[in-house]
Design a protein around this motif. Sequence first.
Motif, PDB file in Angstrom:
ATOM      1  N   ILE A  99       0.835  -1.196   0.000  1.00 27.98           N
ATOM      2  CA  ILE A  99       0.000   0.000   0.000  1.00 27.98           C
ATOM      3  C   ILE A  99       0.873   1.249   0.000  1.00 27.98           C
ATOM      4  N   ASN A 101       0.968   5.655  -0.646  1.00 27.37           N
ATOM      5  CA  ASN A 101       0.130   6.828  -0.488  1.00 27.37           C
ATOM      6  C   ASN A 101       0.789   7.990  -1.222  1.00 27.37           C
ATOM      7  N   ASN A 103      -0.459  11.012  -1.393  1.00 27.66           N
ATOM      8  CA  ASN A 103      -0.790  12.286  -0.775  1.00 27.66           C
ATOM      9  C   ASN A 103      -1.153  13.358  -1.795  1.00 27.66           C
ATOM     10  N   ARG A 108       5.168  12.199  -5.941  1.00 27.10           N
ATOM     11  CA  ARG A 108       5.238  11.027  -5.060  1.00 27.10           C
ATOM     12  C   ARG A 108       4.660   9.818  -5.765  1.00 27.10           C
ATOM     13  N   HIS A 112       6.550   6.300  -6.445  1.00 27.90           N
ATOM     14  CA  HIS A 112       6.037   5.008  -5.998  1.00 27.90           C
ATOM     15  C   HIS A 112       5.920   4.037  -7.163  1.00 27.90           C
TER      16      HIS A 112
ATOM     17  N   GLU B  87       6.417   6.249   7.206  1.00 27.53           N
ATOM     18  CA  GLU B  87       6.607   6.469   5.772  1.00 27.53           C
ATOM     19  C   GLU B  87       7.543   7.653   5.501  1.00 27.53           C
ATOM     20  N   ILE B  99       2.990  -1.796   4.209  1.00 27.69           N
ATOM     21  CA  ILE B  99       2.035  -1.662   5.309  1.00 27.69           C
ATOM     22  C   ILE B  99       1.097  -2.861   5.343  1.00 27.69           C
TER      23      ILE B  99
END
Lengths: 340, 340
Positions: A99, A101, A103, A108, A112, B87, B99
């Motif tokens: 998982i 994130n 944001n 980002r 990822h 994170e 996670i």
Amino acid sequence: MLNSRTPSVKDVAAAAGVSLGTVSNVMNRPEVVSARTRERVERAMAELGFVRNESARQLRAGTSRTLAYVMLDGTNPFFHDVAQGIELAAEDADLSLFICNSNSRAEREEAHLDRLLQQRVQGILITPVNSEAPYLYDLTRRGVPLVIVDRRRDDESCCSVAVDDVHGGRVAIEHLAEQGHRRVAFIGGPESIGQVRERLQGSREVWAELGLPADDLVYLPTEALTVAEGRSAGERLAGLPARRRPTAAFCANDLLALGLLQQSIGAGLRVPDDLAIVGFDDIEFAAAAAVPLSSVRQPRQELGRAAAQLVLDEATNPDHEHQQLFFTPELVARASSRAR
Amino acid sequence: MLNSRTPSVKDVAAAAGVSLGTVSNVMNRPEVVSARTRERVERAMAELGFVRNESARQLRAGTSRTLAYVMLDGTNPFFHDVAQGIELAAEDADLSLFICNSNSRAEREEAHLDRLLQQRVQGILITPVNSEAPYLYDLTRRGVPLVIVDRRRDDESCCSVAVDDVHGGRVAIEHLAEQGHRRVAFIGGPESIGQVRERLQGSREVWAELGLPADDLVYLPTEALTVAEGRSAGERLAGLPARRRPTAAFCANDLLALGLLQQSIGAGLRVPDDLAIVGFDDIEFAAAAAVPLSSVRQPRQELGRAAAQLVLDEATNPDHEHQQLFFTPELVARASSRAR
DNA sequence: CTACGTTTGTGAAACATTTCAACCCACGAC
DNA sequence: GTCGTGGGTTGAAATGTTTCACAAACGTAG
């Protein structure tokens, strides 16, 4: 005591007096090895505390055992519920879920995705900042199974799972109109978010169909879909001249609605009597609000589960075809909008 | 168009007219390769769309680039905030974060740990179902860097990061007593959770120190720390004879408090006039409640960040020593408990 | 007793990378 | 000229699995 190196198949093979291949068979095709040797190998594994090295497995087998979900906003419980749905499906398929994130920051998100590509994950589920971002198209070009969650793409170049937001907007406004409201605020933004646009569109459609004057559906834009923005919208609402002030508000998501609810109650308004409120998403906390919040429910876990199934299909089924799954959201009427 | 295989270093090397080793150097020690060749290699990479295979890297290099956090309860935003802190620290160290969510089930927890072990993650952060579980000790024996988050272990056999829960209980009760409350409920459970026990202990300590009769600190046990349990506790509270009924409640976490708040308002009580409420954790939604919730704040992100730093230290520093980090929580007084 | 099919087990190749000793070459010092 | 010196590059070994063609062992039918 502490064995410097962690034991490998080779060590297990030696301890059990069999060959490498046999140990591998015990792990991957237990049916081809005789009960006796299998047991011997298993005992050796237990004694040595053997743990299979996933990198080596993946390197050789070429296939990874993980899925990934890149969520848009970790502070919104909605996405965690979606993730939970994905997790359940992944568990069924014996896969791990990564998982991430973003944001809401494209940079980002891209970082990822880059990582995930390096890990050679089996498939990627994502609620993207922008579903038309070029790096998302790259993924498809590379052949990485990709499913867009809670968003859509105009062309149908990959799978997606979403909710009919126009319809969601319609039912919310319909409900408020039914409760007798004749001046209603739509709170949400920025308009760059497709969801917001469509929920607004649905609202306006049905408002017009009901023959109500367009001016009486007041659009109150916000900068983001957060509790804080909801509060600030509440202040703006309170600032309107009484004549122009809506008696009800439909918020583009529950965080906004919760912020608005709090601000309104703090300012001494009675909900729903002075101001009725309807949110969107129906997160857990919506029902738990002081005045339980009416909300347009998205089947959050279902969304995730369905998305996971699509990505798995794309990953394993050679004649997979991209699908655009649609769920129809429904209104959950609670105290915040009922009976004036 | 679609190149069957994804290109490897070998392909890049061929395209750039250099050796394997050089390509590897470009990625790992760019300073040793001349600017000219480096640029040539980089262009080749871009043209071929090369993506490093992390499994192979990890297999050979022996070191993974990921940390993992196994959280206890995905429905509690508290843990997501902790995860967010981890994170951030991971990002700084250029690591990925895995996670997982055990959903308070030991068996899921163990399954996740097994997976993580196979992945050879660099370190594991966990808020365990039971911090004395034997499989957790196994990890340490194996030499896997491990940090226990928001829990503690009696022996100091691994790092941990937690909050002084006894103190947290003290400040909550102290505050309520200061506001004039002389009969207070402690709502929380099950007692098997260390946190709950300690928060209760702190409450009782300070209650006694204030010279108040033990009977007037009413313990209302719950089955879990959820909104639903909070509501049901509210019902039990309302059922008490008026003489015995507390004028304030301290809940072992914010979910309980939110449930209690909702139930109380729904039942027509005024908060804080009829019932004052203090929660624990200070999650985002605490402040956003209709009556903003007083709560004992845990530095959630800080907790995660500190834990990540500890695990990194254990992973990289040969003479690492286990530490038990303690944060002191502080009360955030809001409307739900202020001034009667 | 042979031929043959089945069931078990074996060993080496392959996967994509990193690492390291060795090598090459140009350059400056002597 | 020769000898170091050191920056730049190379090639092969090594990492821990899986896979696959093949061998061995063992019944069994003829």
